[in-house]
Structures are given as structure tokens and as C-alpha cells.
Design a protein around this motif. Structure first.
Motif, PDB file in Angstrom:
ATOM      1  N   GLY A  79      -2.328  10.894   6.820  1.00 26.32           N
ATOM      2  CA  GLY A  79      -2.850  10.649   5.485  1.00 26.32           C
ATOM      3  C   GLY A  79      -1.762  10.724   4.436  1.00 26.32           C
ATOM      4  N   MET A  80      -0.873  11.709   4.576  1.00 26.39           N
ATOM      5  CA  MET A  80       0.250  11.817   3.641  1.00 26.39           C
ATOM      6  C   MET A  80       1.140  10.583   3.744  1.00 26.39           C
ATOM      7  SD  MET A  80       0.179  14.558   1.757  1.00 26.39           S
ATOM      8  CE  MET A  80       1.869  14.458   1.180  1.00 26.39           C
ATOM      9  N   GLY A  81       1.370  10.107   4.951  1.00 20.89           N
ATOM     10  CA  GLY A  81       2.198   8.919   5.134  1.00 20.89           C
ATOM     11  C   GLY A  81       1.586   7.686   4.502  1.00 20.89           C
ATOM     12  N   VAL A  82       0.274   7.486   4.721  1.00 17.75           N
ATOM     13  CA  VAL A  82      -0.406   6.324   4.147  1.00 17.75           C
ATOM     14  C   VAL A  82      -0.471   6.446   2.624  1.00 17.75           C
ATOM     15  CG1 VAL A  82      -2.578   5.041   4.054  1.00 17.75           C
ATOM     16  CG2 VAL A  82      -1.729   5.890   6.249  1.00 17.75           C
ATOM     17  N   ALA A  83      -0.752   7.653   2.121  1.00 16.45           N
ATOM     18  CA  ALA A  83      -0.806   7.862   0.674  1.00 16.45           C
ATOM     19  C   ALA A  83       0.555   7.602   0.033  1.00 16.45           C
ATOM     20  CB  ALA A  83      -1.285   9.274   0.364  1.00 16.45           C
ATOM     21  N   TYR A  84       1.627   8.047   0.690  1.00 18.04           N
ATOM     22  CA  TYR A  84       2.987   7.781   0.205  1.00 18.04           C
ATOM     23  C   TYR A  84       3.238   6.273   0.167  1.00 18.04           C
ATOM     24  CZ  TYR A  84       8.140   7.718   0.194  1.00 18.04           C
ATOM     25  OH  TYR A  84       9.455   7.471  -0.100  1.00 18.04           O
ATOM     26  N   ALA A  85       2.832   5.573   1.238  1.00 18.03           N
ATOM     27  CA  ALA A  85       3.016   4.124   1.289  1.00 18.03           C
ATOM     28  C   ALA A  85       2.181   3.434   0.212  1.00 18.03           C
ATOM     29  CB  ALA A  85       2.637   3.603   2.669  1.00 18.03           C
ATOM     30  N   GLY A  86       0.952   3.933  -0.014  1.00 17.75           N
ATOM     31  CA  GLY A  86       0.108   3.363  -1.056  1.00 17.75           C
ATOM     32  C   GLY A  86       0.712   3.541  -2.436  1.00 17.75           C
ATOM     33  N   ALA A  87       1.257   4.737  -2.693  1.00 13.82           N
ATOM     34  CA  ALA A  87       1.885   4.990  -3.985  1.00 13.82           C
ATOM     35  C   ALA A  87       3.121   4.110  -4.174  1.00 13.82           C
ATOM     36  CB  ALA A  87       2.261   6.466  -4.096  1.00 13.82           C
ATOM     37  N   LEU A  88       3.880   3.926  -3.096  1.00 18.27           N
ATOM     38  CA  LEU A  88       5.105   3.127  -3.159  1.00 18.27           C
ATOM     39  C   LEU A  88       4.801   1.668  -3.469  1.00 18.27           C
ATOM     40  CD1 LEU A  88       8.203   3.615  -2.615  1.00 18.27           C
ATOM     41  CD2 LEU A  88       7.763   2.768  -0.310  1.00 18.27           C
ATOM     42  N   THR A  89       3.651   1.182  -2.967  1.00 19.67           N
ATOM     43  CA  THR A  89       3.303  -0.236  -3.136  1.00 19.67           C
ATOM     44  C   THR A  89       2.212  -0.448  -4.186  1.00 19.67           C
ATOM     45  OG1 THR A  89       1.725  -0.045  -1.292  1.00 19.67           O
ATOM     46  CG2 THR A  89       3.954  -0.831  -0.767  1.00 19.67           C
ATOM     47  N   ASN A  90       1.888   0.635  -4.931  1.00 22.11           N
ATOM     48  CA  ASN A  90       0.838   0.566  -5.963  1.00 22.11           C
ATOM     49  C   ASN A  90      -0.484   0.056  -5.399  1.00 22.11           C
ATOM     50  OD1 ASN A  90       2.481   1.414  -8.242  1.00 22.11           O
ATOM     51  ND2 ASN A  90       3.509  -0.573  -8.063  1.00 22.11           N
ATOM     52  N   THR A  91      -0.858   0.602  -4.230  1.00 20.22           N
ATOM     53  CA  THR A  91      -2.075   0.178  -3.546  1.00 20.22           C
ATOM     54  C   THR A  91      -3.091   1.321  -3.531  1.00 20.22           C
ATOM     55  OG1 THR A  91      -0.729  -1.216  -2.083  1.00 20.22           O
ATOM     56  CG2 THR A  91      -2.988  -0.775  -1.388  1.00 20.22           C
ATOM     57  N   PRO A  92      -4.317   1.102  -3.991  1.00 14.68           N
ATOM     58  CA  PRO A  92      -5.352   2.141  -3.911  1.00 14.68           C
ATOM     59  C   PRO A  92      -5.557   2.587  -2.461  1.00 14.68           C
ATOM     60  CG  PRO A  92      -6.090   0.302  -5.275  1.00 14.68           C
ATOM     61  CD  PRO A  92      -4.814  -0.145  -4.612  1.00 14.68           C
ATOM     62  N   THR A  93      -5.661   3.894  -2.259  1.00 12.83           N
ATOM     63  CA  THR A  93      -5.697   4.450  -0.903  1.00 12.83           C
ATOM     64  C   THR A  93      -6.807   5.480  -0.782  1.00 12.83           C
ATOM     65  OG1 THR A  93      -3.298   4.139  -0.711  1.00 12.83           O
ATOM     66  CG2 THR A  93      -4.335   5.635   0.858  1.00 12.83           C
ATOM     67  N   THR A  94      -7.586   5.352   0.281  1.00 13.76           N
ATOM     68  CA  THR A  94      -8.657   6.303   0.583  1.00 13.76           C
ATOM     69  C   THR A  94      -8.331   7.019   1.891  1.00 13.76           C
ATOM     70  OG1 THR A  94     -10.277   4.848  -0.457  1.00 13.76           O
ATOM     71  CG2 THR A  94     -11.132   6.605   0.957  1.00 13.76           C
ATOM     72  N   ILE A  95      -8.394   8.353   1.867  1.00  9.96           N
ATOM     73  CA  ILE A  95      -8.072   9.161   3.040  1.00  9.96           C
ATOM     74  C   ILE A  95      -9.297   9.989   3.438  1.00  9.96           C
ATOM     75  CG2 ILE A  95      -6.483  10.816   4.060  1.00  9.96           C
ATOM     76  CD1 ILE A  95      -5.037   8.368   3.012  1.00  9.96           C
ATOM     77  N   TYR A  96      -9.715   9.855   4.690  1.00  3.84           N
ATOM     78  CA  TYR A  96     -10.776  10.699   5.240  1.00  3.84           C
ATOM     79  C   TYR A  96     -10.133  11.783   6.109  1.00  3.84           C
ATOM     80  CZ  TYR A  96     -14.326   7.402   3.673  1.00  3.84           C
ATOM     81  OH  TYR A  96     -15.143   6.625   2.888  1.00  3.84           O
ATOM     82  N   LEU A  97     -10.537  13.027   5.890  1.00  4.80           N
ATOM     83  CA  LEU A  97      -9.984  14.169   6.603  1.00  4.80           C
ATOM     84  C   LEU A  97     -11.102  14.961   7.287  1.00  4.80           C
ATOM     85  CD1 LEU A  97      -7.704  15.555   3.739  1.00  4.80           C
ATOM     86  CD2 LEU A  97      -6.951  14.154   5.669  1.00  4.80           C
ATOM     87  N   PRO A  98     -10.845  15.509   8.475  1.00  4.83           N
ATOM     88  CA  PRO A  98     -11.827  16.407   9.087  1.00  4.83           C
ATOM     89  C   PRO A  98     -11.837  17.763   8.397  1.00  4.83           C
ATOM     90  CG  PRO A  98      -9.867  16.280  10.445  1.00  4.83           C
ATOM     91  CD  PRO A  98      -9.676  15.289   9.342  1.00  4.83           C
ATOM     92  N   GLU A  99     -12.876  18.517   8.634  1.00  4.70           N
ATOM     93  CA  GLU A  99     -13.050  19.799   7.962  1.00  4.70           C
ATOM     94  C   GLU A  99     -12.034  20.851   8.400  1.00  4.70           C
ATOM     95  OE1 GLU A  99     -17.052  20.441   9.040  1.00  4.70           O
ATOM     96  OE2 GLU A  99     -17.863  18.958   7.616  1.00  4.70           O
TER      97      GLU A  99
END
Length: 310
Positions: A79-99
Motif C-alpha cells: 500500500g505504501m508503494g502504490v500510494a507513493y507511486a500515486g503521489a508521484l504521478t498525481n493519481t488518486p489512490t485507494t488502499i484497502y488494509l486488513p484489520e
């Protein structure tokens, strides 16, 4: 099985180079006369190796795919990797995490994207919600371990390790869903077909260990480990096929072994890791790795505070 060339991994490395760190390789004495070379991916820009696969995938997406937004499910690091990539490319990003995701990782993710949803006991449950979001809203889904470009990205670690230490005979790699070991094993064997690859899983989540034993993918009935990033109930076909061909052995470690190894890394070298990142060190310290492995490398896959006294 996926058909990848060394050139595929080298292209991924060139694509990633401007945005990630070429993390150091540190020699640590595990016991008297026993030194291992540790690849410190805990120092990576997102705190773990996962940014390599996630960013490599996002950088290969079309403009239309990016416009739809990104969605994934993660134990935290992907999730951190995808969020970093989303921020780098100005792309909205949704992350689902387990409890079972540590609160500290949830907080870090929310600094990169506000769209973080915590739901479901384990990764597989969170992933079902991510896929539902993809189907309902048309978002571009980034799989944490079964995507070809994710595997290529993770394999860039092997290129760096074997460039810095071409003498290595064995690489020890922790296993969650299997993306890291798939990429590392595939790339490493292309460079040196004789290198030995040994995987390490948590005893409470022996997903690939049990799948190899059965000769087919299995779905675990339950997960019983505190190492959340090593804990999907099921892997996927591309990973199973690559691991079946390229991984020589998988060993299992207990949670308390990983905790002791994480404490040792902190006390002996000031390396702060999560449980999964200490799995290979735990296997070495408890003599679970064959004694004839020769020059050995270990991937310290993610940062955390599990070894730091509370």
C-alpha cells in the motif's frame, strides 16, 4: 509460466532508478565465523522493497489507466508503494488494509492518500473489497504479488545484490504472497543458474510451503502469525510456477524467532525492522538453513519497530 528475460529486469531497474534508492549491502556477523550480506530494503523510500514492484507497474500504465485511479489491497508495505507511486504521478489512490495492519502503517498511508479503508481479518478479505471497488468504479487494480511488472520490479533487488556481491552462493528471501521471492529468484537464476534460493515463511502462514508440498496452490484455512506482511491465505499461479522452478527450499520460522531476530538486528546494528524482515536472520540463528550454503545473502525487506524495546 511467465517468460521473462534479464533484459526485462534491467529495463525495470532503469525505469525505477530516478525514484528509488539503491539500498546498501551490509555484512553482518550472525555468529562467530558466520557473516551474511544483508540487503537493507528497510531503507527504501517507502520503508520496504514493495515500492519497486508497485512503482514499476504504475510507471508502465497508460494515461487512461491512471485517470481511472488506483486501487489495491495490502498488509501495509505494498500500500505504501502504490500510494507513493500515486503521489508521484498525481493519481488518486485507494488502499484497502486488513484489520491486523499496524496502526503506525495506517497512519503513514493516510499521509499519502486519504482513501484508506481498514476492513477484514486478513489480506484476502481486504483484497476482495479492493476487487469489488475495481469492478464497481473502474479503478486500475495493482496486485501486490501476482502481476508481471510487480515481479519484474522486485527482481531488481537481485540485480543490485549480485552486482555488489557476485560471489554469493545463496540468497535467503522472506515469503508472503510470493512476489519478492518470485522476482528475486527469477532474476538471480538468470544471472547465476547455480545460485541457491531459500524461502522463509511464518509457521502460522505456510502458504507456499504447503502449496509446494501439495504440488498445487492451496488456500490456508486460517492465519496464525503476527507477521501480517507474511500472511495471505493463498498465493497465485504465476508465483507458484516461478517458485516451483526457481526456489530450492522453503523453511518455516516461529513468530518468537522472528521477534528475537528483530531485537538482535536492532541491538547489534541499529537496524529497525518488522517481523517479516527478520525472518531470514531467524532461520539462520536457529540453524534452519543448511550448513553448506556458502556465501549467503539476506534481504532485509521492510522497516518497523518490532525489535525496538517498548
Amino acid at each position: 509460466m511467465l517468460s521473462l528475460s534479464l533484459g526485462d529486469f534491467k529495463n525495470a531497474a532503469e525505469r525505477l532508478a530516478p525514484y528509488i534508492r539503491k539500498t546498501p549491502l551490509l555484512d553482518l556477523e550472525i555468529a562467530k565465523g558466520q557473516t551474511v550480506s544483508c540487503k537493507l530494503e528497510n531503507l527504501q523510500v517507502s520503508g520496504s522493497f514493495k515500492v519497486r514492484g508497485a512503482l514499476n507497474t504504475v510507471l508502465t500504465l497508460s494515461e487512461e489507466q491512471l485517470k481511472r485511479g488506483l486501487v489495491t489491497a495490502s498488509g501495509g508495505n505494498h500500500g505504501m508503494g502504490v500510494a507513493y507511486a500515486g503521489a508521484l504521478t498525481n493519481t488518486p489512490t485507494t488502499i484497502y488494509l486488513p484489520e491486523n495492519t499496524p496502526a503506525s502503517k495506517v497512519a503513514k498511508l493516510k499521509k499519502l492518500t486519504p482513501d484508506v479503508i481498514v476492513s477484514g481479518p486478513v489480506w484476502d478479505d481486504a483484497n476482495a473489497l479492493a476487487l469489488k471497488d475495481r469492478d464497481a468504479n473502474g479503478k486500475t487494480y495493482i496486485h501486490p504479488f501476482a502481476d508481471e511488472t510487480v515481479i519484474q520490479g522486485q527482481g531488481t533487488i537481485a540485480l543490485e545484490v549480485l552486482e555488489a556481491a557476485p560471489h554469493l552462493d545463496t540468497l535467503l528471501v522472506a515469503i508472503g504472497g510470493g512476489g519478492l521471492i518470485s522476482g528475486v529468484a527469477y532474476a538471480a537464476k538468470l544471472i547465476n543458474p547455480n545460485i541457491r534460493i531459500i524461502g522463509i515463511e511464518a509457521t502460522g502462514a505456510p502458504t507456499l510451503h504447503d502449496s509446494l508440498k501439495a504440488g498445487e496452490l492451496v488456500t490456508l484455512d486460517a492465519i496464525n502469525t503476527r507477521a501480517g506482511t507474511l500472511a495471505p491465505r493463498r498465493s497465485e499461479t504465476p508465483n507458484f510456477e516461478i517458485i516451483s522452478k526457481n526456489v530450492d527450499q522453503i523453511v518455516l520460522v516461529e513468530d518468537d524467532m522472528m521477534e528475537d531476530a528483530a531485537k538482535w538486528l536492532w541491538e547489534s546494528a541499529g537496524i529497525a525492522v518488522e517481523l517479516s524482515a527478520a525472518a531470514a536472520i531467524a532461520a539462520l540463528q536457529h540453524n534452519l538453513i543448511p550448513s553448506d550454503t556458502g556465501n549467503t545473502g539476506v534481504i532485509i525487506c521492510g522497516a518497523g519497530t518490532d525489535g525496538i524495546p517498548k
